[in-house]
Design a protein around this motif. Structure first.
Motif, short mmCIF file in Angstrom:
data_model
loop_
_atom_site.label_atom_id
_atom_site.label_comp_id
_atom_site.label_asym_id
_atom_site.label_seq_id
_atom_site.Cartn_x
_atom_site.Cartn_y
_atom_site.Cartn_z
N THR A 1 11.04 15.94 -6.81
CA THR A 1 10.43 15.07 -5.82
C THR A 1 11.43 14.72 -4.74
N LEU A 2 10.90 14.51 -3.55
CA LEU A 2 11.65 13.94 -2.44
C LEU A 2 10.95 12.63 -2.13
N ASN A 3 11.65 11.53 -2.30
CA ASN A 3 11.08 10.20 -2.11
C ASN A 3 11.58 9.63 -0.80
N ALA A 4 10.68 9.10 0.00
CA ALA A 4 11.05 8.51 1.29
C ALA A 4 10.60 7.06 1.34
N GLY A 5 11.41 6.25 1.94
CA GLY A 5 11.09 4.83 2.10
C GLY A 5 12.17 4.15 2.93
N ARG A 6 11.97 2.87 3.19
CA ARG A 6 12.90 2.14 4.06
C ARG A 6 14.06 1.51 3.32
N GLY B 1 13.66 13.00 -17.11
CA GLY B 1 13.87 14.44 -17.15
C GLY B 1 13.52 15.17 -15.87
N GLY B 2 13.14 14.45 -14.84
CA GLY B 2 12.78 15.08 -13.58
C GLY B 2 13.98 15.24 -12.66
N ASN B 3 13.74 15.88 -11.56
CA ASN B 3 14.74 16.06 -10.51
C ASN B 3 14.24 15.34 -9.28
N ALA B 4 15.10 14.53 -8.68
CA ALA B 4 14.65 13.75 -7.54
C ALA B 4 15.79 13.54 -6.56
N ARG B 5 15.41 13.29 -5.36
CA ARG B 5 16.34 12.85 -4.32
C ARG B 5 15.56 11.95 -3.38
N TYR B 6 16.27 11.35 -2.46
CA TYR B 6 15.59 10.43 -1.56
C TYR B 6 16.10 10.57 -0.13
N ALA B 7 15.28 10.09 0.79
CA ALA B 7 15.64 10.02 2.20
C ALA B 7 15.17 8.67 2.72
N VAL B 8 16.09 7.94 3.32
CA VAL B 8 15.72 6.65 3.90
C VAL B 8 15.00 6.93 5.21
N ALA B 9 13.76 6.47 5.30
CA ALA B 9 12.96 6.68 6.51
C ALA B 9 11.80 5.69 6.49
N ASP B 10 11.44 5.21 7.65
CA ASP B 10 10.25 4.37 7.78
C ASP B 10 9.05 5.30 7.77
N VAL B 11 8.25 5.25 6.72
CA VAL B 11 7.15 6.19 6.58
C VAL B 11 6.04 6.00 7.61
N SER B 12 6.10 4.93 8.40
CA SER B 12 5.14 4.76 9.49
C SER B 12 5.64 5.41 10.78
N ASP B 13 6.85 5.95 10.76
CA ASP B 13 7.47 6.61 11.91
C ASP B 13 7.43 8.12 11.68
N GLU B 14 6.44 8.79 12.28
CA GLU B 14 6.23 10.21 12.00
C GLU B 14 7.47 11.08 12.24
N PRO B 15 8.21 10.90 13.34
CA PRO B 15 9.41 11.72 13.51
C PRO B 15 10.45 11.49 12.40
N ALA B 16 10.58 10.28 11.90
CA ALA B 16 11.52 9.99 10.82
C ALA B 16 11.08 10.69 9.53
N VAL B 17 9.78 10.71 9.28
CA VAL B 17 9.27 11.39 8.09
C VAL B 17 9.47 12.89 8.20
N ARG B 18 9.19 13.45 9.36
CA ARG B 18 9.42 14.88 9.56
C ARG B 18 10.89 15.24 9.32
N TYR B 19 11.80 14.41 9.83
CA TYR B 19 13.22 14.65 9.63
C TYR B 19 13.57 14.60 8.14
#
Length: 63
Positions: free
Chosen positions: A10-15, A31-49
């Protein structure tokens, strides 16, 4: 993270980085594999990045 008996990446995004770290920890503890990206999910360019950043890291993420 287990979905229908399969371990998924999973790739998890949030502020909030602390919350994202906690979520990743829970997924990995299950047992899963995960990483995260800090991004405001209401900001489409931030989510795309965030998604593009995640897609370019070695993993089994599908997009």
């Amino acid at each position: 993270m287990t979905v229908a008996g399969r371990t998924e990446d999973t790739l998890n995004a949030g502020r909030t980085e602390d919350t994202l770290k906690e979520t990743v920890g829970l997924i990995e503890a299950d047992g899963g594999n995960a990483r995260y990206a800090v991004a405001d999910v209401s900001d489409e360019p931030a989510v795309r990045y965030a998604v593009e950043t995640g897609r370019h890291r070695p993993s089994r993420l599908r997009g």
